[in-house]
Design an enzyme around this catalytic site. Structure first.
Site, PDB file in Angstrom:
ATOM      1  N   LYS A  79       9.698  -1.041   1.607  1.00  0.00           N
ATOM      2  CA  LYS A  79       8.309  -0.583   1.740  1.00  0.00           C
ATOM      3  C   LYS A  79       8.220   0.364   2.937  1.00  0.00           C
ATOM      4  CE  LYS A  79       3.560  -2.405   2.123  1.00  0.00           C
ATOM      5  NZ  LYS A  79       2.718  -3.617   2.272  1.00  0.00           N
ATOM      6  N   SER A 154      -1.079  -4.038  -1.344  1.00  0.00           N
ATOM      7  CA  SER A 154      -0.677  -2.712  -0.937  1.00  0.00           C
ATOM      8  C   SER A 154       0.766  -2.354  -1.261  1.00  0.00           C
ATOM      9  CB  SER A 154      -0.896  -2.560   0.567  1.00  0.00           C
ATOM     10  OG  SER A 154      -0.009  -3.402   1.298  1.00  0.00           O
ATOM     11  N   SER A 178      -0.803  -8.673  -0.216  1.00  0.00           N
ATOM     12  CA  SER A 178      -0.115  -7.435  -0.586  1.00  0.00           C
ATOM     13  C   SER A 178       1.268  -7.592  -1.197  1.00  0.00           C
ATOM     14  CB  SER A 178       0.014  -6.527   0.621  1.00  0.00           C
ATOM     15  OG  SER A 178      -1.163  -5.790   0.775  1.00  0.00           O
TER      16      SER A 178
END
Ligand code: GLN
Length: 458
Positions: A79, A154, A178
């Protein structure tokens, strides 16, 4: 599809060690898959194929010497909230333009030390604020289950990349859901460990009392293997737990006989989607038939969790994001006036997106003199009560089963004009975050439209 892409992470690990496949050919298969599919999915912000091939060559050499690490030769995605030494790290924000960290995050460092291969950095909601990946400055991610669907957020890029077989596993971060919500939307496993289990050092901060790193994978074993590698104490994070991390793979007995599983009545929220209620009932029936004891429990402060989270998380964000001032790194807008104050204002106005600005304004408001007691302090008190609810419940049960999210993946553009509707996505995930508890989302079924749905085990 290349046969190599069909291996689970555990199978690939074993085939690599047995020298049935090489790390280089595995990396090449994934690089090829990314080249084919990423232009459609937009799951990656930065691709690092040369680095991947160099990592793979090193892995093959170590395997040949009999020195394979726990993830030797396993291709992973990161990420783009984890700082990676010398590789652009954006947090999906324009304000970090050009930022190449001079250091490596604790979690990613652990992965490379274990021999993992770096494929690239995945897309996310800007600064991890969102539930749809549509707040990214690098465009939204497409859910591999449907070209008009969000992957959740997210950590939407990581979830989409794992689901579309563009990597064997990926890192995520979870502040209020997330990892779990995108795992549910993309039909994969996502684990948010206990607060303090993984070091936050080198992760771009959103809300520091809530942020945790965790892993996405296609099955529980793969999640356990990778989660073991990234867990453990780090003296550079003062909230890192000193307790030794367990070997999660060894803990997978497959046996739930005699376990007491709590079902919290407050999670049967008004207007709960019938499909979600049915999925939950199916999960309860599975656990019963596998020998678990199902117990009704109560978590009375659940209804305050969303409001509490959306005070505390923005408050911490407004403080953490004060560092983006246009002076030290990232974007700088030079104002016509030449005044320093204007440099700050114009840089931040140009660099942050709408949702991030909204959070900074909410956070600044709830922390300001006159409102601090009414909002921030009260939210901290309610947070304690929410944690206390769980402490009481865990006197009676070993784990709690709930849905992960109130719906399947929604369409791109849906909920974006109504921030409250977007925040409602987090109704089942934020209470655990506020209490610092570990939780995992497991793919558990399909909606009437054939979209994946997840169940959460706390
Ligand atoms: N969707 C939640 C938010 O927007 C959670 C985000 C996260 O866990 N990083 O704050």
């Amino acid at each position: 599809m290349s046969e190599l892409l069909k291996f689970s992470l555990a199978q690939a690990r074993n085939a690599l060690r047995a020298k049935a496949i090489s790390a280089k050919e595995l990396a090449q298969a994934y690089i090829g898959a990314i080249e084919r599919l990423n232009p459609k999915l937009n799951a990656f912000i930065t691709l690092t194929p040369e680095r991947a091939l160099a990592d793979a060559e090193k892995a093959d050499a170590r395997i040949a010497e009999g020195k394979a690490g726990a993830l030797e030769g396993v291709p992973l995605a990161i990420k783009d909230l984890f700082c990676t030494h010398g590789i652009q790290t954006t947090a999906a924000s324009k304000i970090l333009a050009g930022f190449k960290p001079p250091y490596e995050s604790f979690v990613t460092n652990r992965l490379w030390q274990a021999g993992a291969v770096m494929l690239g950095k995945t897309n996310l909601d800007e600064f991890a604020m969102g539930s749809s990946n549509t707040t990214s400055a690098f465009g939204n991610v497409i859910n591999p289950w449907g070209s008009n669907l969000v992957p959740g957020g997210s950590s939407g890029g990581s979830a989409a990349a794992v689901a579309a077989r563009l990597c064997l596993a990926a890192t995520g971060t979870d502040t209020g859901g997330s990892i779990r919500q995108p795992a549910s939307f993309c039909g994969i496993v996502g684990i948010k460990p206990t607060y303090g289990r993984c070091s936050r050092w080198g992760i771009v901060a959103f809300a520091s009392s809530l942020d945790q790193a965790g892993m996405f994978a296609r099955d529980v074993r793969d999640a356990a293997i990778t989660q073991t590698v990234i867990s453990g104490h780090d003296s550079k994070d003062s909230t890192s737990s000193p307790r030794p991390a367990p070997d999660f793979e060894k803990a997978l007995t497959g046996n739930v006989k005699g376990l007491r599983i709590g079902i919290p009545e407050e999670y049967r929220v008004d207007g709960m989607d019938g499909e979600i209620a049915a999925l939950w009932d199916k999960g309860i029936a599975w656990l019963k038939s596998a020998g678990a004891e199902v117990v009704d429990i109560t978590l009375p402060h659940t209804k305050y969790a969303l409001a509490t989270y959306y005070i505390i998380a923005p408050a911490e964000a407004s403080s953490n994001l004060a560092r983006y001032d246009g002076i030290r790194y990232g974007l700088r807008v030079t104002p016509q006036s030449g005044a320093l104050q204007d440099l700050y204002c114009e840089t931040r106005a140009a660099g942050f997106g709408r949702e991030v600005k909204r959070r900074i304004m909410i956070g600044t408001y709830v922390l300001s003199a006159g409102y601090y007691d009414a909002y921030y302090k009260k939210a901290q008190r309610v947070r304690y009560l929410i944690a206390q609810d769980f402490r009481n419940a865990f006197e009676k049960v070993d784990a709690i089963l709930t849905p992960t999210a109130p719906s399947a993946a929604f369409a791109i553009g849906e909920n974006t004009s109504d921030p409250i509707a977007m925040y409602l996505n987090d109704v089942f995930t934020v209470p655990t975050s506020l209490a610092g508890l570990p939780a995992i989302s497991i793919p558990a079924g399909l909606s009437g439209k054939g979209l994946p749905l997840g169940l959460q085990i706390i």
